[in-house]
Enzyme design. Structure first.
Site, mmCIF file in Angstrom:
data_model
loop_
_atom_site.group_PDB
_atom_site.id
_atom_site.type_symbol
_atom_site.label_atom_id
_atom_site.label_comp_id
_atom_site.label_asym_id
_atom_site.label_seq_id
_atom_site.Cartn_x
_atom_site.Cartn_y
_atom_site.Cartn_z
ATOM 1 N N ASN A 199 2.353 3.222 -10.467
ATOM 2 C CA ASN A 199 1.313 3.254 -11.256
ATOM 3 C C ASN A 199 0.105 3.520 -10.327
ATOM 4 O OD1 ASN A 199 -0.845 2.282 -13.514
ATOM 5 N ND2 ASN A 199 -1.065 0.822 -11.745
ATOM 6 N N LYS A 205 -0.920 15.129 -10.423
ATOM 7 C CA LYS A 205 -0.457 14.522 -11.641
ATOM 8 C C LYS A 205 0.656 15.655 -11.999
ATOM 9 C CE LYS A 205 -2.140 10.448 -12.013
ATOM 10 N NZ LYS A 205 -1.296 9.221 -11.668
ATOM 11 N N SER A 237 1.844 9.403 -14.994
ATOM 12 C CA SER A 237 1.199 10.603 -14.944
ATOM 13 C C SER A 237 -0.113 10.577 -15.608
ATOM 14 C CB SER A 237 1.957 11.660 -15.455
ATOM 15 O OG SER A 237 1.232 13.020 -15.676
ATOM 16 N N LYS A 286 12.142 6.400 -3.364
ATOM 17 C CA LYS A 286 12.942 6.427 -2.416
ATOM 18 C C LYS A 286 13.343 5.190 -1.955
ATOM 19 C CE LYS A 286 13.399 9.370 0.965
ATOM 20 N NZ LYS A 286 14.851 10.108 0.850
ATOM 21 N N ASP A 325 1.021 -1.145 0.080
ATOM 22 C CA ASP A 325 0.028 -0.063 -0.052
ATOM 23 C C ASP A 325 0.898 1.308 -0.140
ATOM 24 O OD1 ASP A 325 -1.451 2.060 0.867
ATOM 25 O OD2 ASP A 325 -2.830 1.114 1.937
ATOM 26 N N TYR A 335 -6.879 15.954 -8.252
ATOM 27 C CA TYR A 335 -6.161 15.128 -9.245
ATOM 28 C C TYR A 335 -5.183 15.719 -10.251
ATOM 29 C CZ TYR A 335 -5.563 11.302 -12.608
ATOM 30 O OH TYR A 335 -4.829 10.389 -13.629
HETATM 31 N N1 NAP Z 1 -7.805 5.292 -16.727
HETATM 32 C C1 NAP Z 1 -7.382 6.318 -17.199
HETATM 33 O O1 NAP Z 1 -8.251 6.884 -18.074
HETATM 34 C C2 NAP Z 1 -6.270 6.774 -16.782
HETATM 35 C C3 NAP Z 1 -5.919 8.184 -17.321
HETATM 36 C C4 NAP Z 1 -4.455 8.721 -17.116
HETATM 37 C C5 NAP Z 1 -3.795 8.122 -15.948
HETATM 38 N N2 NAP Z 1 -4.331 7.316 -15.286
HETATM 39 C C6 NAP Z 1 -3.579 6.647 -14.232
HETATM 40 O O2 NAP Z 1 -3.176 5.113 -14.267
HETATM 41 C C7 NAP Z 1 -3.106 4.889 -13.054
HETATM 42 C C8 NAP Z 1 -3.655 3.361 -12.866
HETATM 43 O O3 NAP Z 1 -5.157 3.637 -13.051
HETATM 44 P P1 NAP Z 1 -5.922 2.814 -13.705
HETATM 45 O O4 NAP Z 1 -6.551 3.535 -14.825
HETATM 46 O O5 NAP Z 1 -5.563 1.258 -14.374
HETATM 47 O O6 NAP Z 1 -7.214 2.471 -12.610
HETATM 48 P P2 NAP Z 1 -7.679 1.293 -11.771
HETATM 49 O O7 NAP Z 1 -7.888 0.130 -12.796
HETATM 50 O O8 NAP Z 1 -8.691 1.737 -10.916
HETATM 51 O O9 NAP Z 1 -6.279 1.016 -10.769
HETATM 52 C C9 NAP Z 1 -5.960 1.843 -9.844
HETATM 53 C C10 NAP Z 1 -5.010 1.096 -8.962
HETATM 54 O O10 NAP Z 1 -4.357 1.782 -7.885
HETATM 55 C C11 NAP Z 1 -4.448 1.004 -6.920
HETATM 56 N N3 NAP Z 1 -4.318 1.839 -5.629
HETATM 57 C C12 NAP Z 1 -5.166 2.876 -5.120
HETATM 58 N N4 NAP Z 1 -4.698 3.369 -4.060
HETATM 59 C C13 NAP Z 1 -3.413 2.696 -3.878
HETATM 60 C C14 NAP Z 1 -2.444 2.529 -2.587
HETATM 61 N N5 NAP Z 1 -2.874 3.267 -1.562
HETATM 62 N N6 NAP Z 1 -1.601 1.682 -2.472
HETATM 63 C C15 NAP Z 1 -1.568 0.748 -3.556
HETATM 64 N N7 NAP Z 1 -2.347 0.729 -4.845
HETATM 65 C C16 NAP Z 1 -3.379 1.545 -4.559
HETATM 66 C C17 NAP Z 1 -5.566 0.273 -6.922
HETATM 67 O O11 NAP Z 1 -5.677 -0.725 -5.977
HETATM 68 P P3 NAP Z 1 -6.826 -1.462 -5.346
HETATM 69 O O12 NAP Z 1 -7.375 -2.515 -6.204
HETATM 70 O O13 NAP Z 1 -6.642 -1.848 -3.965
HETATM 71 O O14 NAP Z 1 -7.873 -0.302 -5.466
HETATM 72 C C18 NAP Z 1 -5.523 -0.157 -8.444
HETATM 73 O O15 NAP Z 1 -4.666 -1.298 -8.519
HETATM 74 C C19 NAP Z 1 -3.476 5.883 -12.066
HETATM 75 O O16 NAP Z 1 -2.307 6.385 -11.643
HETATM 76 C C20 NAP Z 1 -4.042 6.834 -12.845
HETATM 77 O O17 NAP Z 1 -4.232 8.172 -12.342
HETATM 78 C C21 NAP Z 1 -5.315 6.435 -15.504
#
Ligand code: NAP
Length: 272
Positions: free
Chosen positions: A81, A150, A132, A114, A54, A146
């Site tokens: 990520n 980012k 990002s 780190k 986490d 948000y």
């Molecule tokens: N989808 C988009 O359109 C998009 C666009 C640009 C950037 N992003 C970026 O892509 C990254 C991944 O997002 P995603 O789109 O793949 O969404 P997602 O399927 O909802 O995945 C988010 C992930 O982050 C994890 N997470 C949240 N809080 C955490 C914590 N405290 N410690 C460890 N893991 C944690 C979640 O874990 P849990 O399973 O435990 O909840 C999940 O594995 C994010 O940084 C997001 O900002 C996404």
């Protein structure tokens, strides 16, 4: 010898797709997540260590990094990520919500980084990929939290790339556009207060626009491919757009001044 990558937030979406792609390409994968007990798909794969991490729990970071090095000998790449999106009028957001967003998307990323820097510096090798978003270079209404995180990831990464040069470590930033994951589901932390009527037109505009954008979302596997390129291309390129929409939006942002670009966003969201 096979190389090893550590990925945060590997339970779903971009993180899971990246874990699978690197595993298919012969890498060892330290697939970290908050609730590894729930994972069924990655646990069955060869050369994948599924372990709890986490990003807001420092002890879990140290344990997962140590276990990854123990299991595979060394770690060659890190993908920061884990993250989610806190949206809504700032006036409505509690300090708890604000802190959780920055703790996860920014402080967590710094803490995991780190934890690996001494290892990378000792090896004189390593690649750090920070996820990002186009939202790290373009801001939409109601995204002060948000986008704040980012934009921070962008600045952290750009600054870090200079200081890492002397250590042989590369820093990369991947900027996805709209991607079909659970980002719009459990990772979308939206709060509103309908009694604050001034904000409701912008809430409406944002929801309509987000629905349109996400209707065209690309698969998470596309971002995984871009991350693979960023990790393996051996170049000093810092930023990688992920998705046709990301390339188009970032090009539009780069070619317009603030007034023109923000005017376009306002028009798109019906805010004029
Ligand atoms: N989808 C988009 O359109 C998009 C666009 C640009 C950037 N992003 C970026 O892509 C990254 C991944 O997002 P995603 O789109 O793949 O969404 P997602 O399927 O909802 O995945 C988010 C992930 O982050 C994890 N997470 C949240 N809080 C955490 C914590 N405290 N410690 C460890 N893991 C944690 C979640 O874990 P849990 O399973 O435990 O909840 C999940 O594995 C994010 O940084 C997001 O900002 C996404």
């Amino acid at each position: 010898m096979a190389k090893t990558i550590l990925i945060t937030g590997a339970s779903s979406g971009i993180g899971k797709a990246t874990a699978k792609l690197f595993q298919e390409n012969g890498w060892n994968v330290v697939a970290t997540m908050r609730t590894p007990d729930k994972e069924t798909e990655l646990t069955g794969l060869d050369n994948v260590l599924v372990i709890r991490l986490d990003v807001t729990d420092p002890a879990s970071i140290a344990t997962a990094v140590g276990a990854g090095i123990e299991a595979f000998g060394r770690i060659d790449a890190l993908v920061n990520n884990a993250g989610y999106g806190a949206f809504g009028p700032l006036e409505v957001a509690t300090m708890e919500k604000i802190r959780r967003q920055f703790d996860t998307n920014v402080i967590g990323l710094l803490e995991v980084t780190k934890a690996l820097l001494p290892h990378f510096r000792a090896n004189r090798d390593g690649v750090i990929v920070n996820i990002s978003s186009i939202g790290g270079r373009i801001a939409f209404p109601l995204g002060s939290l948000y986008h704040g995180t980012k934009y921070a990831v962008e600045g952290i990464s750009e600054a870090l790339s200079y200081e890492m040069a002397a250590t042989g470590v590369k820093v990369k930033v991947v900027e996805p556009g709209a991607i079909a994951t659970d980002f719009a589901g459990r990772s979308f932390d939206f709060t509103n207060d309908e009694s604050m009527t001034e904000y409701q037109p912008v809430v409406q505009g944002v929801f309509t626009t987000f629905e349109n954008i996400l209707g065209e979302a690309a698969p998470a596997s596309l971002v995984a491919e871009v991350i693979h390129t960023a990790v393996t291309d051996g170049t000093d390129q810092l930023r990688y757009a992920a998705g046709a929409d990301a390339e188009q939006m970032l090009a539009a942002r780069a070619s317009q001044d603030d007034a023109a670009f923000m005017g376009g966003i306002r028009a798109q969201m019906g805010l004029d």
